[in-house]
Design an enzyme around this catalytic site. Structure first.
Site, short mmCIF file in Angstrom:
data_model
loop_
_atom_site.label_atom_id
_atom_site.label_comp_id
_atom_site.label_asym_id
_atom_site.label_seq_id
_atom_site.Cartn_x
_atom_site.Cartn_y
_atom_site.Cartn_z
N ASP A 9 71.27 -10.27 34.77
CA ASP A 9 70.90 -11.49 34.04
C ASP A 9 70.99 -12.62 35.05
O ASP A 9 72.09 -13.07 35.39
CB ASP A 9 71.84 -11.74 32.86
CG ASP A 9 71.52 -13.03 32.13
OD1 ASP A 9 70.33 -13.36 31.98
OD2 ASP A 9 72.47 -13.73 31.71
N GLU A 69 66.31 -9.47 33.77
CA GLU A 69 65.74 -10.35 32.75
C GLU A 69 64.79 -11.34 33.42
O GLU A 69 65.14 -11.96 34.43
CB GLU A 69 66.86 -11.09 32.02
CG GLU A 69 66.36 -11.89 30.84
CD GLU A 69 67.49 -12.49 30.03
OE1 GLU A 69 67.53 -13.73 29.93
OE2 GLU A 69 68.31 -11.72 29.49
N ASP A 144 76.79 -13.60 29.89
CA ASP A 144 75.85 -13.24 30.95
C ASP A 144 76.00 -11.76 31.30
O ASP A 144 75.02 -11.09 31.62
CB ASP A 144 76.10 -14.10 32.19
CG ASP A 144 76.14 -15.57 31.86
OD1 ASP A 144 75.10 -16.22 31.94
OD2 ASP A 144 77.23 -16.06 31.49
#
Length: 185
Positions: A9, A69, A144
């Site tokens: 992430d 992501e 996260d």
């Protein structure tokens, strides 16, 4: 078949990572955590640190694939550019070490895990905790990390999804390719 998937992430203050080990159609969490970049004020030093840490995670866990992501599009263009640099640095580390990369939109990850594309980070974390049977003490304080684990789990689900080899351009195309299914009067 056994595979290890690294999820990332991207972030410029906190970057999350999660590692899944998959065996056939089962996934198990190996680890999750964050790369804390808040102590660095220089943007280029942050990028260097991201490269070193992601490379180190890859060298430690030897993932077969990386799921990352994709940055979401917002109105703050400088912020998006900075986030894109962080994502690109993580991708460069994986590419340097020969790890194939798969990118997923945040909404796709949320949809894969919760069934709702607008799910909150807390909902994603809660579902991952239940699905992967993660004990409360093993959950990371930073969302996260669970977002990164979510990217890895989304890739696991996508990889195990049956692939339809036949593509149709229209209903007429479908009928032409499926004559045995068409009822004739």
């Amino acid at each position: 078949m056994e595979k290890t998937i690294l999820g990332i992430d991207p972030g410029t203050n906190i970057m999350g990572y999660g590692v899944l080990k998959t065996i056939d159609n089962k996934a198990l969490m190996v680890t999750m955590g964050v790369i804390d970049l808040r102590k660095f004020s220089d943007a280029y030093v942050k990028l260097g640190y991201i490269f070193e840490r992601v490379s180190g995670i890859i060298e430690s866990f030897h993932p077969d694939e990386m799921a990352i992501e994709a940055p979401f599009f917002g109105k703050n263009i400088p912020s998006m550019l900075t986030l894109g640099r962080a994502q690109g640095t993580a991708i460069a580390a994986a590419t340097r070490l020969g790890v194939p990369i798969h990118e997923y939109a945040p909404m796709k990850i949320k949809m894969a895990i919760t069934g709702v594309g607008q799910a909150s980070k807390e909902q994603v974390a809660g579902m991952l905790q239940r699905i992967l049977k993660i004990e409360k003490k093993d959950m990371c304080d930073f969302m996260d990390a669970t977002d990164a684990l979510g990217a890895a789990y989304c890739h696991f689900l996508e990889r195990n999804r049956p692939v339809n080899q036949v593509h149709y351009n229209s209903w007429k195309d479908y009928i032409n390719k499926n004559q045995s299914r068409v009822c004739k009067k």
